[in-house]
Motif scaffolding. Structure first.
Motif, PDB file in Angstrom:
ATOM      1  N   GLN A 164      14.301  -8.088   1.162  1.00 27.56           N
ATOM      2  CA  GLN A 164      14.691  -9.419   0.718  1.00 27.56           C
ATOM      3  C   GLN A 164      13.503 -10.124   0.075  1.00 27.56           C
ATOM      4  OE1 GLN A 164      16.318 -11.142   4.270  1.00 27.56           O
ATOM      5  NE2 GLN A 164      18.244 -10.031   4.082  1.00 27.56           N
ATOM      6  N   HIS A 165      12.346 -10.025   0.701  1.00 26.38           N
ATOM      7  CA  HIS A 165      11.137 -10.642   0.167  1.00 26.38           C
ATOM      8  C   HIS A 165      10.812 -10.112  -1.230  1.00 26.38           C
ATOM      9  CE1 HIS A 165       7.104 -12.402   0.190  1.00 26.38           C
ATOM     10  NE2 HIS A 165       6.756 -11.294  -0.435  1.00 26.38           N
ATOM     11  N   ALA A 166      10.953  -8.805  -1.423  1.00 21.33           N
ATOM     12  CA  ALA A 166      10.607  -8.163  -2.694  1.00 21.33           C
ATOM     13  C   ALA A 166      11.714  -8.279  -3.737  1.00 21.33           C
ATOM     14  CB  ALA A 166      10.265  -6.692  -2.435  1.00 21.33           C
ATOM     15  N   GLY A 167      12.855  -8.877  -3.368  1.00 23.21           N
ATOM     16  CA  GLY A 167      13.951  -9.020  -4.317  1.00 23.21           C
ATOM     17  C   GLY A 167      14.760  -7.757  -4.495  1.00 23.21           C
ATOM     18  N   LEU A 168      14.644  -6.816  -3.551  1.00 31.20           N
ATOM     19  CA  LEU A 168      15.410  -5.581  -3.628  1.00 31.20           C
ATOM     20  C   LEU A 168      16.835  -5.770  -3.129  1.00 31.20           C
ATOM     21  CD1 LEU A 168      12.647  -3.166  -2.304  1.00 31.20           C
ATOM     22  CD2 LEU A 168      13.293  -3.606  -4.689  1.00 31.20           C
ATOM     23  N   ARG A 169      17.024  -6.786  -2.308  1.00 32.16           N
ATOM     24  CA  ARG A 169      18.360  -7.171  -1.863  1.00 32.16           C
ATOM     25  C   ARG A 169      18.316  -8.623  -1.428  1.00 32.16           C
ATOM     26  NH1 ARG A 169      20.202  -4.439   3.802  1.00 32.16           N
ATOM     27  NH2 ARG A 169      18.812  -2.720   3.459  1.00 32.16           N
ATOM     28  N   VAL A 170      19.471  -9.240  -1.357  1.00 38.14           N
ATOM     29  CA  VAL A 170      19.562 -10.621  -0.913  1.00 38.14           C
ATOM     30  C   VAL A 170      20.153 -10.645   0.492  1.00 38.14           C
ATOM     31  CG1 VAL A 170      19.742 -11.551  -3.259  1.00 38.14           C
ATOM     32  CG2 VAL A 170      21.816 -10.976  -2.010  1.00 38.14           C
ATOM     33  N   PRO A 171      19.955 -11.750   1.241  1.00 45.28           N
ATOM     34  CA  PRO A 171      20.537 -11.809   2.581  1.00 45.28           C
ATOM     35  C   PRO A 171      22.032 -11.503   2.572  1.00 45.28           C
ATOM     36  CG  PRO A 171      18.988 -13.589   2.301  1.00 45.28           C
ATOM     37  CD  PRO A 171      19.147 -12.922   0.946  1.00 45.28           C
ATOM     38  N   GLY A 172      22.447 -10.650   3.486  1.00 41.46           N
ATOM     39  CA  GLY A 172      23.845 -10.252   3.600  1.00 41.46           C
ATOM     40  C   GLY A 172      24.179  -8.985   2.846  1.00 41.46           C
ATOM     41  N   GLN A 173      23.263  -8.505   2.005  1.00 45.93           N
ATOM     42  CA  GLN A 173      23.537  -7.322   1.188  1.00 45.93           C
ATOM     43  C   GLN A 173      23.117  -6.060   1.928  1.00 45.93           C
ATOM     44  OE1 GLN A 173      21.348  -7.100  -2.526  1.00 45.93           O
ATOM     45  NE2 GLN A 173      23.099  -6.159  -3.535  1.00 45.93           N
ATOM     46  N   SER A 174      23.958  -5.036   1.868  1.00 43.72           N
ATOM     47  CA  SER A 174      23.654  -3.753   2.487  1.00 43.72           C
ATOM     48  C   SER A 174      22.902  -2.868   1.505  1.00 43.72           C
ATOM     49  CB  SER A 174      24.952  -3.053   2.932  1.00 43.72           C
ATOM     50  OG  SER A 174      25.651  -2.593   1.797  1.00 43.72           O
ATOM     51  N   THR A 175      22.432  -1.735   1.973  1.00 44.57           N
ATOM     52  CA  THR A 175      21.724  -0.805   1.095  1.00 44.57           C
ATOM     53  C   THR A 175      22.637  -0.241   0.014  1.00 44.57           C
ATOM     54  OG1 THR A 175      22.117   1.014   2.639  1.00 44.57           O
ATOM     55  CG2 THR A 175      20.022  -0.144   2.833  1.00 44.57           C
ATOM     56  N   SER A 176      23.949  -0.290   0.214  1.00 47.55           N
ATOM     57  CA  SER A 176      24.883   0.217  -0.800  1.00 47.55           C
ATOM     58  C   SER A 176      25.126  -0.797  -1.919  1.00 47.55           C
ATOM     59  CB  SER A 176      26.222   0.574  -0.152  1.00 47.55           C
ATOM     60  OG  SER A 176      26.884  -0.616   0.254  1.00 47.55           O
ATOM     61  N   ALA A 205       0.830  -1.213   0.000  1.00 45.67           N
ATOM     62  CA  ALA A 205       0.000   0.000   0.000  1.00 45.67           C
ATOM     63  C   ALA A 205       0.862   1.260   0.000  1.00 45.67           C
ATOM     64  CB  ALA A 205      -0.940  -0.013   1.206  1.00 45.67           C
ATOM     65  N   ALA A 206       2.055   1.175   0.602  1.00 45.56           N
ATOM     66  CA  ALA A 206       2.971   2.325   0.649  1.00 45.56           C
ATOM     67  C   ALA A 206       3.874   2.379  -0.587  1.00 45.56           C
ATOM     68  CB  ALA A 206       3.821   2.262   1.918  1.00 45.56           C
ATOM     69  N   ASN A 207       3.671   1.434  -1.532  1.00 46.40           N
ATOM     70  CA  ASN A 207       4.510   1.358  -2.724  1.00 46.40           C
ATOM     71  C   ASN A 207       5.990   1.230  -2.335  1.00 46.40           C
ATOM     72  OD1 ASN A 207       4.670   1.094  -5.473  1.00 46.40           O
ATOM     73  ND2 ASN A 207       4.768   3.295  -5.868  1.00 46.40           N
ATOM     74  N   ALA A 208       6.247   0.407  -1.325  1.00 41.97           N
ATOM     75  CA  ALA A 208       7.565   0.314  -0.708  1.00 41.97           C
ATOM     76  C   ALA A 208       8.664  -0.159  -1.657  1.00 41.97           C
ATOM     77  CB  ALA A 208       7.505  -0.601   0.517  1.00 41.97           C
ATOM     78  N   SER A 209       8.323  -0.865  -2.696  1.00 42.96           N
ATOM     79  CA  SER A 209       9.375  -1.354  -3.593  1.00 42.96           C
ATOM     80  C   SER A 209      10.030  -0.228  -4.381  1.00 42.96           C
ATOM     81  CB  SER A 209       8.816  -2.403  -4.555  1.00 42.96           C
ATOM     82  OG  SER A 209       7.847  -1.820  -5.408  1.00 42.96           O
ATOM     83  N   THR A 210       9.501   0.988  -4.264  1.00 41.81           N
ATOM     84  CA  THR A 210      10.059   2.119  -5.020  1.00 41.81           C
ATOM     85  C   THR A 210      10.594   3.246  -4.143  1.00 41.81           C
ATOM     86  OG1 THR A 210       7.936   3.287  -5.144  1.00 41.81           O
ATOM     87  CG2 THR A 210       8.423   1.683  -6.893  1.00 41.81           C
ATOM     88  N   ILE A 211      10.533   3.100  -2.807  1.00 39.01           N
ATOM     89  CA  ILE A 211      10.820   4.262  -1.955  1.00 39.01           C
ATOM     90  C   ILE A 211      12.169   4.239  -1.244  1.00 39.01           C
ATOM     91  CG2 ILE A 211       8.403   4.834  -1.658  1.00 39.01           C
ATOM     92  CD1 ILE A 211       8.469   3.543   1.108  1.00 39.01           C
ATOM     93  N   GLU A 232      12.898   5.031   3.871  1.00 34.61           N
ATOM     94  CA  GLU A 232      11.451   5.247   3.862  1.00 34.61           C
ATOM     95  C   GLU A 232      10.698   3.979   4.219  1.00 34.61           C
ATOM     96  OE1 GLU A 232       9.954   8.269   3.681  1.00 34.61           O
ATOM     97  OE2 GLU A 232      12.040   8.933   3.766  1.00 34.61           O
ATOM     98  N   ILE A 233      11.190   2.834   3.783  1.00 35.59           N
ATOM     99  CA  ILE A 233      10.567   1.558   4.148  1.00 35.59           C
ATOM    100  C   ILE A 233      10.638   1.378   5.664  1.00 35.59           C
ATOM    101  CG2 ILE A 233      10.703  -0.958   3.941  1.00 35.59           C
ATOM    102  CD1 ILE A 233      11.817  -0.497   1.083  1.00 35.59           C
ATOM    103  N   ALA A 234      11.789   1.695   6.252  1.00 32.89           N
ATOM    104  CA  ALA A 234      11.944   1.587   7.711  1.00 32.89           C
ATOM    105  C   ALA A 234      10.986   2.533   8.430  1.00 32.89           C
ATOM    106  CB  ALA A 234      13.390   1.866   8.112  1.00 32.89           C
ATOM    107  N   LYS A 235      10.737   3.711   7.872  1.00 37.01           N
ATOM    108  CA  LYS A 235       9.779   4.647   8.482  1.00 37.01           C
ATOM    109  C   LYS A 235       8.359   4.079   8.441  1.00 37.01           C
ATOM    110  CE  LYS A 235      12.412   8.841   7.551  1.00 37.01           C
ATOM    111  NZ  LYS A 235      12.517  10.049   6.726  1.00 37.01           N
ATOM    112  N   VAL A 236       8.007   3.434   7.339  1.00 31.12           N
ATOM    113  CA  VAL A 236       6.689   2.792   7.243  1.00 31.12           C
ATOM    114  C   VAL A 236       6.576   1.715   8.327  1.00 31.12           C
ATOM    115  CG1 VAL A 236       5.216   1.323   5.795  1.00 31.12           C
ATOM    116  CG2 VAL A 236       6.389   3.300   4.784  1.00 31.12           C
TER     117      VAL A 236
END
Length: 189
Positions: free
Chosen positions: A75-87, A36-42, A46-50
């Motif tokens: 991780q669930h949405a495929g934005l990163r894999v386990p062990g991967q940082s935001t960078s 609902a927050a369109n988190a895969s794009t924010i 921002e996801i942490a704030k939600v």
């Protein structure tokens, strides 16, 4: 992030039950909230704030939980894999509880491993120590394999958690090999 990661549920399985218990919210409900927050794009912050806004006020350490929930969603949405940082780089860690105070634990690490000039074929830079009110640290860089931080955090009056965390790995292919390396060094103490 530097590379796209595969989509699909890559959330570490052990995280979901802990998130559900702590938040009192089923994982499916978290997913609906993020969608609902369109988190895969924010982005992560921002996801942490939600997540933080949806946590109960009575939860101990809600900011920490919000970060973990955001990572699990990514991780669930495929934005990163386990062990991967935001960078986009990867990190790994290991820890051990020892019957020492925090400064003695850092001294034990230094005595056992301070003279190592390489780890898994990567040259170790000079070590730097520091101390805050809560923790003692021993840090160094590894040529081509990121940075390593050894931290000692008191756990009660007569024990310490000695943790090794390595950040800046270029990929996640060797995370478990690095984890085994750090665990083996911790086991020698």
């Amino acid at each position: 992030m530097s590379e796209a990661v595969p989509s699909g549920n890559l959330t570490r399985g052990e995280r979901v039950p802990a998130i559900e218990r702590a938040s009192g919210r089923p994982w499916a409900e978290w997913l609906r909230l993020f969608e609902a927050a369109n988190a895969s794009t924010i982005g992560h912050s921002e996801i942490a704030k939600v997540a933080r806004a949806a946590l109960p006020d009575s939860l101990e350490n809600p900011d920490w939980w919000a970060q973990g929930i955001a990572i699990a969603y990514e991780q669930h949405a495929g934005l990163r894999v386990p062990g991967q940082s935001t960078s986009g780089t990867f990190r790994v860690g290991a820890s051990r509880t020892l019957p020492l105070d925090r400064d003695a634990a850092i001294a034990a690490w230094d005595a056992a491993h301070g003279e190592l000039t390489e780890h898994r074929g990567h040259a170790a830079g000079p070590a730097r120590t520091s101390r805050t009110e809560k923790r003692s640290f021993w840090r160094f860089s590894l040529d081509g394999a990121g940075k390593v931080e050894v931290s000692a955090t008191p756990k009660g009056e007569d024990r310490v958690i000695l943790a090794v965390s390595q950040e800046g790995l270029p990929d996640g292919d060797r995370i478990e090999e690095w984890r085994a390396h750090w665990k083996a060094l911790l086991a020698e103490l």
